[in-house]
Scaffold this motif. Structure first.
Motif, PDB file in Angstrom:
ATOM      1  N   ASP A  61      45.376  33.454  51.447  1.00  0.00           N
ATOM      2  CA  ASP A  61      45.758  34.754  50.873  1.00  0.00           C
ATOM      3  C   ASP A  61      44.974  35.033  49.598  1.00  0.00           C
ATOM      4  O   ASP A  61      44.499  36.143  49.375  1.00  0.00           O
ATOM      5  CB  ASP A  61      47.260  34.807  50.569  1.00  0.00           C
ATOM      6  CG  ASP A  61      48.112  34.886  51.810  1.00  0.00           C
ATOM      7  OD1 ASP A  61      47.590  35.213  52.892  1.00  0.00           O
ATOM      8  OD2 ASP A  61      49.326  34.624  51.703  1.00  0.00           O
ATOM      9  N   GLU A  62      44.850  34.027  48.767  1.00  0.00           N
ATOM     10  CA  GLU A  62      44.119  34.143  47.510  1.00  0.00           C
ATOM     11  C   GLU A  62      42.656  34.525  47.774  1.00  0.00           C
ATOM     12  O   GLU A  62      42.119  35.442  47.145  1.00  0.00           O
ATOM     13  CB  GLU A  62      44.209  32.789  46.796  1.00  0.00           C
ATOM     14  CG  GLU A  62      43.662  32.710  45.420  1.00  0.00           C
ATOM     15  CD  GLU A  62      43.851  31.299  44.871  1.00  0.00           C
ATOM     16  OE1 GLU A  62      44.860  31.067  44.174  1.00  0.00           O
ATOM     17  OE2 GLU A  62      42.998  30.420  45.167  1.00  0.00           O
ATOM     18  N   TYR A  63      42.036  33.839  48.719  1.00  0.00           N
ATOM     19  CA  TYR A  63      40.637  34.111  49.062  1.00  0.00           C
ATOM     20  C   TYR A  63      40.487  35.517  49.658  1.00  0.00           C
ATOM     21  O   TYR A  63      39.581  36.268  49.291  1.00  0.00           O
ATOM     22  CB  TYR A  63      40.121  33.054  50.045  1.00  0.00           C
ATOM     23  CG  TYR A  63      38.670  33.224  50.402  1.00  0.00           C
ATOM     24  CD1 TYR A  63      37.671  32.764  49.562  1.00  0.00           C
ATOM     25  CD2 TYR A  63      38.293  33.859  51.588  1.00  0.00           C
ATOM     26  CE1 TYR A  63      36.330  32.923  49.878  1.00  0.00           C
ATOM     27  CE2 TYR A  63      36.956  34.019  51.909  1.00  0.00           C
ATOM     28  CZ  TYR A  63      35.980  33.551  51.054  1.00  0.00           C
ATOM     29  OH  TYR A  63      34.646  33.716  51.364  1.00  0.00           O
ATOM     30  N   ASN A  64      41.382  35.876  50.559  1.00  0.00           N
ATOM     31  CA  ASN A  64      41.327  37.208  51.185  1.00  0.00           C
ATOM     32  C   ASN A  64      41.450  38.312  50.140  1.00  0.00           C
ATOM     33  O   ASN A  64      40.695  39.289  50.162  1.00  0.00           O
ATOM     34  CB  ASN A  64      42.429  37.355  52.236  1.00  0.00           C
ATOM     35  CG  ASN A  64      42.213  36.475  53.447  1.00  0.00           C
ATOM     36  OD1 ASN A  64      41.149  35.883  53.621  1.00  0.00           O
ATOM     37  ND2 ASN A  64      43.231  36.367  54.278  1.00  0.00           N
ATOM     38  N   ARG A  65      42.401  38.177  49.230  1.00  0.00           N
ATOM     39  CA  ARG A  65      42.568  39.182  48.171  1.00  0.00           C
ATOM     40  C   ARG A  65      41.321  39.288  47.304  1.00  0.00           C
ATOM     41  O   ARG A  65      40.878  40.378  46.959  1.00  0.00           O
ATOM     42  CB  ARG A  65      43.786  38.849  47.297  1.00  0.00           C
ATOM     43  CG  ARG A  65      45.102  39.348  47.839  1.00  0.00           C
ATOM     44  CD  ARG A  65      46.220  39.283  46.794  1.00  0.00           C
ATOM     45  NE  ARG A  65      46.352  37.978  46.164  1.00  0.00           N
ATOM     46  CZ  ARG A  65      47.021  36.951  46.676  1.00  0.00           C
ATOM     47  NH1 ARG A  65      47.626  37.074  47.830  1.00  0.00           N
ATOM     48  NH2 ARG A  65      47.101  35.801  46.028  1.00  0.00           N
TER      49      ARG A  65
END
Length: 148
Positions: A61-65
């Motif tokens: 999620d962190e990477y996608n954001r």
């Protein structure tokens, strides 16, 4: 810039390199899970096991954001331009997408409820304003003259 990226991707960078690579390949959307597993040098079941772990999902999620952040303003401008499209369906879809993304779930439910109420009121008003037409010719004698 590098330290800013590291700060924003703390969980992502805490993972082993193979998990980081898997997250990056999954984000790209160019490979299915099996292809990602082959590319990283692991089994498909390992990717499935990773996806069950909270830290992996959090890092994903962190990477996608982080990756989507730069594209957001461009995407918003595209949606804004679509609000002026010729097609009513395209305009509707753009408006709905913008509203869906800008409101939280409670606001969306409230707005949908208000729209449903307004639609019901409009239907009721439309029915109330319909004129009733009564055909009086059935009451006349066959010769077309009225009885006195």
């Amino acid at each position: 810039m590098k330290s800013d990226k590291i700060r924003q991707l703390t969980t992502f960078y805490s993972l082993p390199k193979k998990q980081q690579k898997a997250i990056m390949l999954l984000f790209s959307g160019e490979m299915n899970q099996g292809e990602v597993a082959n590319n990283v040098g692991i089994s498909r079941t390992t990717i499935s096991a990773w996806k069950q772990k909270e830290i992996f999902r959090q890092a994903q999620d962190e990477y996608n954001r982080f990756m989507l952040r730069d594209l957001t303003s461009e995407a918003i401008m595209t949606m804004r331009e679509l609000l002026d499209a010729r097609s009513e369906m395209v305009r509707f879809s753009a408006a709905k997408d913008i509203l869906d993304r800008s409101m939280n779930d409670a606001q969306i439910r409230k707005t949908e409820a208000e729209a449903d109420i307004a639609e019901a009121k409009a239907k009721r008003s439309s029915k109330d304003n319909q004129q009733v037409v009564i055909n009086f010719t059935d009451d006349l004698p066959d010769d077309g003259q009225q009885n006195a």
